[in-house]
Write a protein that holds these residues in place. Structure first.
Motif, PDB file in Angstrom:
ATOM      1  N   SER A   1       0.841  -1.208   0.000  1.00  0.00           N
ATOM      2  CA  SER A   1       0.000   0.000   0.000  1.00  0.00           C
ATOM      3  C   SER A   1       0.872   1.253   0.000  1.00  0.00           C
ATOM      4  O   SER A   1       2.064   1.203   0.334  1.00  0.00           O
ATOM      5  CB  SER A   1      -0.924  -0.001   1.223  1.00  0.00           C
ATOM      6  N   ALA A   2       0.257   2.378  -0.375  1.00  0.00           N
ATOM      7  CA  ALA A   2       0.989   3.647  -0.417  1.00  0.00           C
ATOM      8  C   ALA A   2       0.852   4.374   0.915  1.00  0.00           C
ATOM      9  O   ALA A   2      -0.152   4.217   1.623  1.00  0.00           O
ATOM     10  CB  ALA A   2       0.442   4.527  -1.538  1.00  0.00           C
ATOM     11  N   PRO A   3       1.845   5.160   1.283  1.00  0.00           N
ATOM     12  CA  PRO A   3       1.655   6.059   2.420  1.00  0.00           C
ATOM     13  C   PRO A   3       0.425   6.931   2.176  1.00  0.00           C
ATOM     14  O   PRO A   3       0.074   7.217   1.027  1.00  0.00           O
ATOM     15  CB  PRO A   3       2.941   6.892   2.432  1.00  0.00           C
ATOM     16  N   VAL A   4      -0.231   7.339   3.240  1.00  0.00           N
ATOM     17  CA  VAL A   4      -1.446   8.142   3.120  1.00  0.00           C
ATOM     18  C   VAL A   4      -1.065   9.620   3.095  1.00  0.00           C
ATOM     19  O   VAL A   4      -0.531  10.151   4.079  1.00  0.00           O
ATOM     20  CB  VAL A   4      -2.412   7.856   4.287  1.00  0.00           C
ATOM     21  N   ASP A   5      -1.323  10.284   1.964  1.00  0.00           N
ATOM     22  CA  ASP A   5      -1.110  11.730   1.852  1.00  0.00           C
ATOM     23  C   ASP A   5      -2.420  12.440   2.153  1.00  0.00           C
ATOM     24  O   ASP A   5      -3.436  12.189   1.495  1.00  0.00           O
ATOM     25  CB  ASP A   5      -0.647  12.111   0.436  1.00  0.00           C
ATOM     26  N   LEU A   6      -2.420  13.335   3.128  1.00  0.00           N
ATOM     27  CA  LEU A   6      -3.627  14.075   3.495  1.00  0.00           C
ATOM     28  C   LEU A   6      -3.375  15.572   3.376  1.00  0.00           C
ATOM     29  O   LEU A   6      -2.453  16.091   4.009  1.00  0.00           O
ATOM     30  CB  LEU A   6      -4.051  13.744   4.926  1.00  0.00           C
ATOM     31  N   PRO A   7      -4.182  16.281   2.571  1.00  0.00           N
ATOM     32  CA  PRO A   7      -4.040  17.738   2.499  1.00  0.00           C
ATOM     33  C   PRO A   7      -4.590  18.399   3.753  1.00  0.00           C
ATOM     34  O   PRO A   7      -5.577  17.948   4.327  1.00  0.00           O
ATOM     35  CB  PRO A   7      -4.868  18.107   1.270  1.00  0.00           C
ATOM     36  N   VAL A   8      -3.948  19.444   4.176  1.00  0.00           N
ATOM     37  CA  VAL A   8      -4.386  20.234   5.322  1.00  0.00           C
ATOM     38  C   VAL A   8      -4.976  21.532   4.791  1.00  0.00           C
ATOM     39  O   VAL A   8      -4.319  22.267   4.060  1.00  0.00           O
ATOM     40  CB  VAL A   8      -3.208  20.544   6.267  1.00  0.00           C
ATOM     41  N   GLY A   9      -6.216  21.814   5.113  1.00  0.00           N
ATOM     42  CA  GLY A   9      -6.862  23.023   4.606  1.00  0.00           C
ATOM     43  C   GLY A   9      -6.142  24.288   5.036  1.00  0.00           C
ATOM     44  O   GLY A   9      -5.704  24.413   6.182  1.00  0.00           O
ATOM     45  N   HIS A  10      -6.023  25.215   4.103  1.00  0.00           N
ATOM     46  CA  HIS A  10      -5.343  26.481   4.417  1.00  0.00           C
ATOM     47  C   HIS A  10      -6.265  27.389   5.206  1.00  0.00           C
ATOM     48  O   HIS A  10      -7.452  27.521   4.897  1.00  0.00           O
ATOM     49  CB  HIS A  10      -4.932  27.191   3.126  1.00  0.00           C
ATOM     50  N   GLN A  11      -5.723  28.020   6.232  1.00  0.00           N
ATOM     51  CA  GLN A  11      -6.450  29.011   7.006  1.00  0.00           C
ATOM     52  C   GLN A  11      -5.844  30.380   6.766  1.00  0.00           C
ATOM     53  O   GLN A  11      -4.621  30.544   6.854  1.00  0.00           O
ATOM     54  CB  GLN A  11      -6.405  28.674   8.502  1.00  0.00           C
ATOM     55  N   ALA A  12      -6.704  31.354   6.455  1.00  0.00           N
ATOM     56  CA  ALA A  12      -6.212  32.689   6.131  1.00  0.00           C
ATOM     57  C   ALA A  12      -5.388  33.285   7.261  1.00  0.00           C
ATOM     58  O   ALA A  12      -4.455  34.063   7.023  1.00  0.00           O
ATOM     59  CB  ALA A  12      -7.393  33.605   5.795  1.00  0.00           C
ATOM     60  N   SER A  13      -5.701  32.903   8.485  1.00  0.00           N
ATOM     61  CA  SER A  13      -4.990  33.473   9.630  1.00  0.00           C
ATOM     62  C   SER A  13      -3.526  33.066   9.679  1.00  0.00           C
ATOM     63  O   SER A  13      -2.728  33.697  10.372  1.00  0.00           O
ATOM     64  CB  SER A  13      -5.678  33.051  10.931  1.00  0.00           C
ATOM     65  N   THR A  14      -3.162  32.015   8.949  1.00  0.00           N
ATOM     66  CA  THR A  14      -1.763  31.574   8.967  1.00  0.00           C
ATOM     67  C   THR A  14      -0.894  32.397   8.034  1.00  0.00           C
ATOM     68  O   THR A  14       0.332  32.289   8.091  1.00  0.00           O
ATOM     69  CB  THR A  14      -1.660  30.091   8.560  1.00  0.00           C
ATOM     70  N   GLY A  15      -1.499  33.207   7.165  1.00  0.00           N
ATOM     71  CA  GLY A  15      -0.715  34.020   6.252  1.00  0.00           C
ATOM     72  C   GLY A  15      -0.149  33.203   5.110  1.00  0.00           C
ATOM     73  O   GLY A  15      -0.637  32.124   4.775  1.00  0.00           O
ATOM     74  N   MET A  16       0.944  33.713   4.523  1.00  0.00           N
ATOM     75  CA  MET A  16       1.537  33.068   3.360  1.00  0.00           C
ATOM     76  C   MET A  16       2.629  32.056   3.743  1.00  0.00           C
ATOM     77  O   MET A  16       2.863  31.098   3.041  1.00  0.00           O
ATOM     78  CB  MET A  16       2.121  34.128   2.426  1.00  0.00           C
ATOM     79  N   TRP A  17       3.332  32.308   4.847  1.00  0.00           N
ATOM     80  CA  TRP A  17       4.369  31.374   5.269  1.00  0.00           C
ATOM     81  C   TRP A  17       3.714  30.341   6.182  1.00  0.00           C
ATOM     82  O   TRP A  17       3.519  30.565   7.371  1.00  0.00           O
ATOM     83  CB  TRP A  17       5.493  32.107   5.988  1.00  0.00           C
ATOM     84  N   THR A  18       3.373  29.194   5.619  1.00  0.00           N
ATOM     85  CA  THR A  18       2.562  28.207   6.341  1.00  0.00           C
ATOM     86  C   THR A  18       3.383  27.021   6.844  1.00  0.00           C
ATOM     87  O   THR A  18       2.816  26.090   7.409  1.00  0.00           O
ATOM     88  CB  THR A  18       1.439  27.679   5.431  1.00  0.00           C
ATOM     89  N   HIS A  19       4.690  27.037   6.663  1.00  0.00           N
ATOM     90  CA  HIS A  19       5.496  25.869   7.010  1.00  0.00           C
ATOM     91  C   HIS A  19       5.460  25.561   8.503  1.00  0.00           C
ATOM     92  O   HIS A  19       5.622  24.405   8.904  1.00  0.00           O
ATOM     93  CB  HIS A  19       6.938  26.074   6.544  1.00  0.00           C
ATOM     94  N   SER A  20       5.257  26.576   9.321  1.00  0.00           N
ATOM     95  CA  SER A  20       5.228  26.354  10.772  1.00  0.00           C
ATOM     96  C   SER A  20       3.812  26.326  11.337  1.00  0.00           C
ATOM     97  O   SER A  20       3.636  26.244  12.560  1.00  0.00           O
ATOM     98  CB  SER A  20       6.032  27.457  11.473  1.00  0.00           C
ATOM     99  N   ALA A  21       2.804  26.399  10.472  1.00  0.00           N
ATOM    100  CA  ALA A  21       1.425  26.530  10.945  1.00  0.00           C
ATOM    101  C   ALA A  21       0.825  25.224  11.457  1.00  0.00           C
ATOM    102  O   ALA A  21      -0.151  25.238  12.201  1.00  0.00           O
ATOM    103  CB  ALA A  21       0.544  27.073   9.810  1.00  0.00           C
ATOM    104  N   TYR A  22       1.405  24.087  11.075  1.00  0.00           N
ATOM    105  CA  TYR A  22       0.807  22.791  11.407  1.00  0.00           C
ATOM    106  C   TYR A  22       0.604  22.590  12.911  1.00  0.00           C
ATOM    107  O   TYR A  22      -0.376  21.972  13.335  1.00  0.00           O
ATOM    108  CB  TYR A  22       1.699  21.658  10.885  1.00  0.00           C
ATOM    109  N   TRP A  23       1.519  23.095  13.701  1.00  0.00           N
ATOM    110  CA  TRP A  23       1.495  22.837  15.136  1.00  0.00           C
ATOM    111  C   TRP A  23       0.183  23.281  15.788  1.00  0.00           C
ATOM    112  O   TRP A  23      -0.254  22.685  16.775  1.00  0.00           O
ATOM    113  CB  TRP A  23       2.674  23.535  15.816  1.00  0.00           C
ATOM    114  N   ASP A  24      -0.417  24.343  15.269  1.00  0.00           N
ATOM    115  CA  ASP A  24      -1.604  24.910  15.908  1.00  0.00           C
ATOM    116  C   ASP A  24      -2.908  24.537  15.211  1.00  0.00           C
ATOM    117  O   ASP A  24      -3.968  25.041  15.595  1.00  0.00           O
ATOM    118  CB  ASP A  24      -1.479  26.444  15.941  1.00  0.00           C
TER     119      ASP A  24
END
Length: 398
Positions: free
Chosen positions: A354-377
């Motif tokens: 089987s393949a690893p499961v890729d899941l998209p995370v919906g973008h939130q406007a409050s995170t701005g454009m630099w979203t690389h560190s947004a996952y934690w919250d």
């Protein structure tokens, strides 16, 4: 009772206490016990990175009244901004339609139409002929395919010409009254001047916005990207030291964790931490991993560019790389605006095919454009981690 989930951070995490606080919050949200694995003190020396970033000079707010900003010449900057081939006919059709519409509005629907009213009128065919003739001389307008800019150019040109023949104006352009060659020459000259004016305005606007965007990208996103590259370079050179730190933290909980399939480890990892986790799980002497959740990570990207070694074969087109049994389950989260996040399902296959499961995370406007560190919250990220770590062999909820 299961062992805790070990959380491996990514790049630019120098503050151990700050990272521990983030992991504590994530553990509460995911409702699973977690242990932070901090290796940031082994990363790149990033305190002087800003010294290597070019500064935006002559920003308008720093200018004195007697100074003007040094705008870049239209060539080659215009070519760099508008690098796609432009259909001149389509450009001129946009200008033509807007110009005619504006001239029609300027006539106010009074009897006689554009050419037969009592007041001096403008011939749209003649104006469009001049615009077509002079269009190639513009440096900026002739390079854009933006419909809005082209339509506004046509409207602005028409309005300026209507103002010139307005009998109620303070200084009507008497040169456009009457007929004959002289009037035609004056009209052509006026169209040229107005096009040049509009072209300069468009060029100044593009250059000003471009310079500010350049500055914003370098100052806002540049340090984050540069710190990412710095830590990647250090990890490539000092991989063994980083792996030893991860092993040390796991051993402090219990030395048997991850040593065999009988007591595999569970890991959640951000960014380069995901690369570290995959490298360790697929090493010749692996860190046996039951469940791995990566978010904003680059393991697939790195392996495609430069095979990671260990038990992994190089990637080939349409030939996914089979992961060893030491990496049992892998869920990979990516945010659409995170330029440092990559998919795993096309590059890898788990031991069961089987393949690893890729899941998209919906973008939130409050995170701005630099979203690389947004996952934690993000609650969704915590929910997926909780689902994966509590379930045995079942897919996380989507």
């Amino acid at each position: 009772m299961k062992d805790p989930v070990f959380v491996i951070h990514g790049v630019a995490n120098r503050d151990r206490d700050e990272f521990a606080t983030a992991v504590s919050a994530l553990a509460i949200a995911a409702q699973v016990a977690m242990v932070p694995v901090h290796w940031g003190d082994l990363g790149a020396q990033d305190q002087f990175i800003d010294a290597a970033l070019p500064a935006y000079r002559n920003a308008p707010e720093t200018l004195r009244d007697s100074e003007t900003p040094e705008l870049v010449r239209a060539e080659p900057f215009a070519a760099a901004v508008f690098d796609e081939p432009i259909d001149e006919g389509r450009q001129l059709s946009q200008v033509d339609a807007a110009l005619r519409a504006q001239l029609g509005e300027g006539d106010n629907g009074q009897d006689g139409g554009l050419r037969d009213g009592a007041e001096p009128q403008l011939d749209p065919d003649q104006i469009v002929e001049y615009v077509t003739e002079l269009w190639a001389d513009t440096e900026w307008l002739s390079r854009t395919g933006d419909p809005l800019l082209l339509r506004e150019t046509g409207r602005a040109l028409a309005r300026s010409l209507l103002d010139e023949i307005d009998p109620d104006a303070d200084d009507p352009y008497d040169g456009l009254r009457g007929d004959g060659t002289d009037r035609d020459s004056r009209l052509r000259s006026l169209v040229r001047r107005r096009l040049q004016d509009l072209d300069r305005v468009a060029g100044a606007a593009v250059q000003a916005v471009g310079a500010r965007l350049n500055h914003a990208v370098r100052s806002r996103f540049g340090p984050g990207t540069t710190r990412f590259l710095g830590d990647v370079l250090v990890y490539q050179r000092h991989r063994d030291a980083v792996h030893a730190r991860v092993r040390q933290v796991i051993d402090e909980v219990h030395p048997d964790i991850g040593r065999s399939r009988d007591r595999p480890v569970r890991i959640a990892a951000h960014s380069l931490g995901g690369v570290i986790a995959v490298d360790m799980a697929t090493a010749t002497v692996p860190l046996w991993t039951e469940s791995l959740v990566t978010f904003g990570s680059q393991a697939a990207f790195f392996h495609v560019c430069d095979p990671r070694g260990g038990q992994l074969m190089p990637y080939a087109a349409d030939m996914p790389v089979h992961l060893p049994a030491s990496l049992h389950r892998w869920t990979n989260l990516w945010e659409p605006l995170d330029v440092l996040a990559f998919a795993a399902s096309k590059v890898f296959r788990l031991h069961d095919g089987s393949a690893p499961v890729d899941l998209p995370v919906g973008h939130q406007a409050s995170t701005g454009m630099w979203t690389h560190s947004a996952y934690w919250d993000l609650p969704y990220v915590a929910a997926v981690i909780g689902d994966v770590m509590r379930q045995d062999g079942t897919a996380p909820r989507q």
